[in-house]
Structures are given as structure tokens and as C-alpha cells.
Write a protein that holds these residues in place. Sequence first.
Motif, mmCIF file in Angstrom:
data_model
loop_
_atom_site.group_PDB
_atom_site.id
_atom_site.type_symbol
_atom_site.label_atom_id
_atom_site.label_comp_id
_atom_site.label_asym_id
_atom_site.label_seq_id
_atom_site.Cartn_x
_atom_site.Cartn_y
_atom_site.Cartn_z
ATOM 1 N N ASP A 38 36.494 44.222 -5.753
ATOM 2 C CA ASP A 38 36.014 44.672 -7.052
ATOM 3 C C ASP A 38 36.406 46.110 -7.366
ATOM 4 O OD1 ASP A 38 34.499 44.194 -9.463
ATOM 5 O OD2 ASP A 38 32.955 45.521 -8.639
ATOM 6 N N ASP A 67 30.835 43.240 -2.893
ATOM 7 C CA ASP A 67 31.859 42.238 -3.157
ATOM 8 C C ASP A 67 32.667 41.986 -1.891
ATOM 9 O OD1 ASP A 67 33.430 40.423 -4.474
ATOM 10 O OD2 ASP A 67 33.980 41.747 -6.127
ATOM 11 N N ARG A 68 33.556 41.003 -1.980
ATOM 12 C CA ARG A 68 34.392 40.642 -0.833
ATOM 13 C C ARG A 68 35.242 41.823 -0.393
ATOM 14 N NH1 ARG A 68 38.128 37.673 -2.810
ATOM 15 N NH2 ARG A 68 37.558 38.064 -4.980
ATOM 16 N N CYS A 70 37.037 46.950 -1.347
ATOM 17 C CA CYS A 70 36.631 45.592 -1.685
ATOM 18 C C CYS A 70 37.443 45.081 -2.870
ATOM 19 C CB CYS A 70 35.133 45.520 -1.981
ATOM 20 S SG CYS A 70 34.671 46.120 -3.628
ATOM 21 N N ARG A 103 31.477 40.402 3.149
ATOM 22 C CA ARG A 103 31.141 41.776 2.749
ATOM 23 C C ARG A 103 30.759 42.657 3.934
ATOM 24 N NH1 ARG A 103 26.353 41.499 -0.511
ATOM 25 N NH2 ARG A 103 25.833 39.699 0.788
#
Length: 608
Positions: free
Chosen positions: A587, A569-570, A585, A477
Motif C-alpha cells: 500500500d 497491508d501485505r 508494504c 503483514r
Amino acid sequence: MATPSIEMTNSLSHPDGPEYQLSVGEAVEGVYTLQDSLHLATPPPHPQEAPATSSNPLATTPGPPRAGVKISVCVINPRRTPPPFYRAGTAGSTVSTLGTYSLKEHEKESRSSNESNSDGKPPHKATNNRASVYVEEGNQLLTPALGKEGLKRKKPKTNLVKSNSQFISRVIPHDQLQKRLQEHSPEGLFLFANIDRAYQWLDLSSPTPARAQPLMKILFAKANILCHDINHFTKTTNHIDVVMGANTGDIVWFEAYSQKYVRINKGNIISSSPITEIRWLPGSENLFLASHMDGTLIVYDKEREDAAFTPETPNGLSTPENGVLHTSANGDLNSNPPLHINKSITSKNQKSNPVASWRLFHYRITAFAFSPNPSSCPYLAVVSEDGSLRIINYLKETLTDLYPSYYGAFTCVCWSPDGKYVLTGGQDDLVTLWSLHERRIVARCQGHRSWVTAVAFDPWRSCDGRNYRFGSVGEDRRLLLWDFNVGMLRRPKGGKSGAQRNAANRGSVSSYPAPGRASQATSRLRSDSSLLVDGEGLDGEGGCIEHEVESRTVTAELPPVMSKVVDEDRMSWLGFEEEFIITACADGHIRAWTRPSDVVNSSQVALS
């Protein structure tokens, strides 16, 4: 049974506070501030899509391939181009304009490819810019058709909104689409973004309340868009060509203004493998390259019909002009050469797609990137799950170099604006800098705490030809920024550098040379620094050079100048624009970070 409702509304917020600021050398550079945080609405699975049987990540029945949010940025008429470094010729390069794609034109053309006519249409004539000309001169069947008024441009025929295709579930254009397009400034930012089976066309330069409302939203049935790209060569004030690649293997050519599309590789007639990356060939109106999960690279033409494809060469082996097949280092015929040519770009059979097809073993290709100076350096950097970076001359269809990761797969790749360096990120949590001209690793960049998912150079910072700014994001992140200068690298004590070791121990470099030419594969390199002169040697007669993994004890290390968690999030995407750093990201968050005013002003001064 009632059909579940589709989540339609994006949300836009403007968080404030020190946690939404990026400090990069406060006394020198300033603070980047989060301006917009746009959360894309994630649609639920299609009613006909089989539900996931288990949320367990270790489940033996995984769901369909998905990708985090990827973004394609389009500025129809940028106010200014990046600083001079982005256009400066590199050492040994004969081209003076690189990153702007304003390359030397064909002898019959009188204007640059990025100029426009008074009606906003590009001045297309008999040929495209040099990158495309080289491809087309290799096979006249690839030359675009000419009409009375010059180049004929075909448009997609199927209306997206009125389509009854089962491939597309629903299309929602904005109620005031035409009005918003008319009010859109040519200098404003269009964003094209994917999230699972939804694809959105956004206007980041519209007034604040309207930024969250997409100009158009496309919902696919049982297909997730994994990648997409904009043709910057053909874009005008009333035309934008977009290609999208799906996990079903389908490709969609979409023209945004006319709202029409064409479906390519329909029914998996060419390949059934999901598409991991897709890019327009630099300077080409029609040709684009797609990488598939089965390890193939396929060149398509957006205007050609598809046909069932079988390899044209036996066992997919490539036969060079000298008639010699690839061989291993000991001179034996190699049944698994580094580059299989299933169909050559020079093939006379060009009535239908594919235009060309190459295979790089059977590993998943995770990403690829074209060099920014295709007229003098027509190279393709490809990374894959086997942990290798491959450099390919896509016009000669030859593999020149193969570099290994420290460990694990490579996940992303990009070129520096001047084409001198290649940047990779991978599962070893490292960002790695490679020199194309010196054919060696330059530095390993530590700072991430998980896999690196995207890397990009910033052409608006440190643009004097010696200094570089680049960034990276990862599954931790975090957004990391790095400054690179050859003089600032810290080389660990002990051991020899890669260049010194290559010079002292030539036998340690394995290759795939032609018979009787094993010595030439390494003698092309200088004995002191492996430096290539004028690009000569990359495509010499020695074949592909397979480089060793260089020990971390002899490789320079580069620390980041900024590291911060910027999302919940990633991370999945990173891009640098003149006034923003844009991140995304998995998400669905797209965030625009404004640059410090002094940084923006300094870039403007450099251009004046």
C-alpha cells in the motif's frame, strides 16, 4: 472531460508506543523502535489507461501486473563496511573479500574497484573487477571501449524533464534539487522506490520535514514499474545508474544526477513479456540481467542499440563445448532440457541487444539473486512459479542444481553474505535455508501465516562465520527475524537426513548427465555429507542434479526469534542497513526501524 488530479504529497509520521517496537531477546539484544513511517502517494490510473472492469479477484479480466513497493538503497560512501564475517572467506573458498565487491582486480589494475579518485569518479581503467572480466574475456566484443583517458563512459542522452515521450506522463523534480544534492552527506541513505506507475527518488538522511518530499518523482503513462536496481560499482558523489523494469516489458536506464534516461526494449522489440526482476551484473558497468514473466532471462547492455531477436540455436537447445546436447536420465535426447540457450554470452553477434538470452521452461520467474563472491562462485539463484530453485553458473551458462519447494511456488530468494547459503520464501508459508556447498536443504523455518514475499540476511548481526541473522516478511503483514547456527538446529526424530539418504540411495537422484556419465553426476558428492571441496563438483561433467523433495520428518526446523505484525497491508520488501531495518508494504508504507544502540555499538567495535 477534466483530467483527474494527480496525488502528489507523501506523508511522514512518527508513531510511538509499544505496538511500534520490536523486542528481540530484550535481555540480550534490546528493542527496535519505529522511527519513520513514510506513506508514498499512490497515483490514480493514467487517463488513457483502460479502467479495471471488476474489482472481483476472481474476475476473468485481470488488471495489468502490479507489484508492491520495492526499494533500492544507495549509500555513496558508507562510513564503514559490514563486520568481518561479510568479507571472510568461506570453507573451500580462495577469495578473502566477498560481500564488499572489493574483489581481486585484473593484473593491469593497481587499485580496488571501490576506490575513488579525488574528483569522486571511480578509477576505471582497462577492465572492471574480476566478475566482469570473466564475462568480457569470454567475448572480446563485450569489452568496453577505451579512450585516451581510459574507459569511455556513456551517459543517457534524453532529458527526462524535457522529454515529450508518450511513455512518460510527467516528471516532478524538487524545486531545490541541486541544493539538496549538495547538502546530502555521502554517508546518507538514498532510497529509490516504486508504487504502481510512480517512481520516487528519496533522501532518508535529510532533515525530518524534507524526508517526505522526493528529490524526483516520475509518473509513467500506462506502465507500472515492477522492479529496479542501482549499480553500486559505478556510483559516485555525482553519478547513480538505475535500471527499472516495467509490466509493459520496457526497461529504463536512468542516471539520477543528470536527469537523463534511455528506453531499452522499446516497442517490445526483444521481448513483450513483463519484467519481474532486474539486477546489474556484479562488477559490470554496462551489463544487467532481467527476468521476464515468460520464463526467460535476458542480459542487456545499457549502451547498445536494440534489434529484433530470434534464437540463434535450433529449438533453443544449448550445445556444450563437447558437442553433446542435454539428455535425460535414461540417456535419451531431452527435448525440454533444464536450460535453453537462445543466445550465448559468447556469441560473436554482439552489435545489439540482447547480449544473451536463456529460457527456463515456460513458468514465470519470480525472483533471482547473484552470489556475493562472483570471482570464485559465479552463480545465479533463480526461483519460479513451478516451485523450483535453480542454481546457474551464469559465466559457463550451465544449470548445476534444481531444488523443489515443499509445495507451491517460490516467491523470493537471496544469498548469505559469504555465499554459503541460499534463502527462499514461497507459497508454502515457509522460509527455507539451502546449503550451496553441501547441496542440500538445511532447515525449514516456520512462522508465517501466509505467503512469504521477501527474505534478506542481516550482515550487521552475528557475524562470526558460524552464526547468521536473517529476516522475512509476508502477506500476513508480519516481520520475522531468525537466528541460525548449525549447532542449534533441531532435527526431527526418525528417518534419515537428506545427506544420509543421498549417500545411501544414489539412484533416487535424477539428473540430466551427458551420455555415459550418469554415475559421475552423483559420485562427485562425498558419501558422508555431500560436501563440495573448494567449490569443485558444482560444474563438473555430470550435468544438472535434480534433487528430491525432502520430508519434513527428516528436515531440521528453525523457529523465529521475533514475529510481529508491522503494517496494515501485505508486506513486499525487507532490507537491513547499519542503523535501520527497512520494511515496505503493497500500500506504499516505508518504515525504518532503528536498531538498539548496543547492537549498533557492537558492530562498530567489531570493525575497530
